[in-house]
Design a protein around this motif. Structure first.
Motif, PDB file in Angstrom:
ATOM      1  N   GLN A   1       0.596  -1.555   0.300  1.00 42.86           N
ATOM      2  CA  GLN A   1      -0.101   0.212  -0.158  1.00 42.86           C
ATOM      3  C   GLN A   1       0.832   1.640  -0.232  1.00 42.86           C
ATOM      4  O   GLN A   1       0.420   2.530  -0.541  1.00 42.86           O
ATOM      5  CB  GLN A   1      -1.016   0.031   1.187  1.00 42.86           C
ATOM      6  CG  GLN A   1      -2.386  -0.737   1.265  1.00 42.86           C
ATOM      7  CD  GLN A   1      -2.803  -0.807   0.079  1.00 42.86           C
ATOM      8  OE1 GLN A   1      -3.813  -0.049   0.219  1.00 42.86           O
ATOM      9  NE2 GLN A   1      -3.373  -2.391  -0.651  1.00 42.86           N
TER      10      GLN A   1
ATOM     11  N   SER B   1       1.214   4.106   1.883  1.00 39.77           N
ATOM     12  CA  SER B   1       0.237   4.213   1.976  1.00 39.77           C
ATOM     13  C   SER B   1      -0.051   4.878   4.121  1.00 39.77           C
ATOM     14  O   SER B   1       1.317   4.620   4.621  1.00 39.77           O
ATOM     15  CB  SER B   1      -1.192   4.271   1.898  1.00 39.77           C
ATOM     16  OG  SER B   1      -1.593   3.169   3.056  1.00 39.77           O
TER      17      SER B   1
ATOM     18  N   GLN C   1      -6.465   7.298   2.160  1.00 36.41           N
ATOM     19  CA  GLN C   1      -5.335   6.037   1.858  1.00 36.41           C
ATOM     20  C   GLN C   1      -3.984   6.538   1.770  1.00 36.41           C
ATOM     21  O   GLN C   1      -3.287   5.795   2.455  1.00 36.41           O
ATOM     22  CB  GLN C   1      -5.633   4.793   0.829  1.00 36.41           C
ATOM     23  CG  GLN C   1      -7.161   3.778   1.425  1.00 36.41           C
ATOM     24  CD  GLN C   1      -7.218   3.293   0.220  1.00 36.41           C
ATOM     25  OE1 GLN C   1      -6.631   2.919  -0.452  1.00 36.41           O
ATOM     26  NE2 GLN C   1      -8.938   3.041   0.828  1.00 36.41           N
ATOM     27  N   TYR C   2      -4.414   7.016   0.777  1.00 42.42           N
ATOM     28  CA  TYR C   2      -2.696   7.769   0.008  1.00 42.42           C
ATOM     29  C   TYR C   2      -1.984   8.581   0.932  1.00 42.42           C
ATOM     30  O   TYR C   2      -2.110   9.802   1.024  1.00 42.42           O
ATOM     31  CB  TYR C   2      -2.437   7.279  -1.704  1.00 42.42           C
ATOM     32  CG  TYR C   2      -2.746   6.506  -1.649  1.00 42.42           C
ATOM     33  CD1 TYR C   2      -2.381   5.290  -1.797  1.00 42.42           C
ATOM     34  CD2 TYR C   2      -4.560   6.230  -2.446  1.00 42.42           C
ATOM     35  CE1 TYR C   2      -2.670   4.229  -2.332  1.00 42.42           C
ATOM     36  CE2 TYR C   2      -5.423   5.014  -2.612  1.00 42.42           C
ATOM     37  CZ  TYR C   2      -3.666   3.840  -3.161  1.00 42.42           C
ATOM     38  OH  TYR C   2      -4.851   2.379  -3.419  1.00 42.42           O
TER      39      TYR C   2
END
Length: 223
Positions: free
Chosen positions: A159, A161, A221-222
């Protein structure tokens, strides 16, 4: 930030007076407050996050009677179950693809080192626990936490993130909080220092957990 500092201050104020019943009760309050805050700011509730907070609160509540073998065993079992809910949450986010070889090599090495440390800790702990069933319950909880740590590093690698980084630190700090809790309770080194460190790490980890939950529920999320 105010609430964690209050919980930490109350915890440290209670322990020197040998108010262990109330000191352990504050552990329950840490996770219970987290559950209430998650429920309050949740726009779209995530049942797995709430299930973890509830089970961890129940596990902490049971530690009030940790000197009784039945309650101690139940506490560790519920503790392990709480981590299963987190494991499901993170596992659902994994993408099943082969990681690059450098990460894979470092991941395997870290897994072996952490696994050996956990085995060594449990080997020492075996001579201190009150019964075999309690030791099995502790192994169950520790094993689930270990597997969840392995998954956490994969999750962060994939991810990359804000959520994943916060989650990894939350998990690592919570793992050390659990370890120092055992060190303090069974008086491996110094019971007072062990309990103080464990409580500080517990509150720090749940502060990160609240941030992770907030971002998760908001869909951020990021980086």
């Amino acid at each position: 930030m105010f609430i964690p500092l209050v919980l930490l201050g109350v915890s440290l104020a209670l322990h020197p007076n040998e108010d262990h019943y109330y000191f352990r009760g504050m552990r329950m309050m840490v996770s219970l407050v987290s559950f209430l805050l998650i429920a309050l700011f949740a726009i779209k509730k995530n049942g797995l996050l709430l299930a973890f907070a509830v089970c961890y609160s129940i596990s902490s509540l049971l530690t009030l009677w940790y000197e009784l073998d039945v309650f101690a065993t139940l506490s560790m079992i519920v503790n392990g179950v709480s981590f299963i809910f987190l494991g499901i949450l993170i596992f659902k986010k994994l993408e099943f693809r082969m990681p690059d070889r450098w990460f894979l090599a470092s991941w395997i090495l870290a897994t072996l080192v952490i696994g050996w440390l956990m085995y060594s800790f449990l080997d020492i702990l075996y001579n201190y626990v009150s019964s075999v069933r309690l030791f099995v319950a502790i192994c169950f909880s520790s094993g689930i936490m270990f597997l969840l740590g392995v998954i956490a590093f994969l999750y962060n690698n994939q991810q990359n993130s804000r959520n994943s980084i916060i989650y990894v630190f939350f998990h690592l700090i919570l793992a050390f909080a659990e370890m120092f809790r055992g060190v303090g309770y069974y008086d491996f080194v110094d019971s007072v220092s062990g309990q103080y460190i464990a409580r500080f790490l517990l509150i720090a980890s749940f502060t990160l957990f609240l941030r992770f939950s907030q971002l998760e529920l908001r869909g951020t999320q990021y980086l």
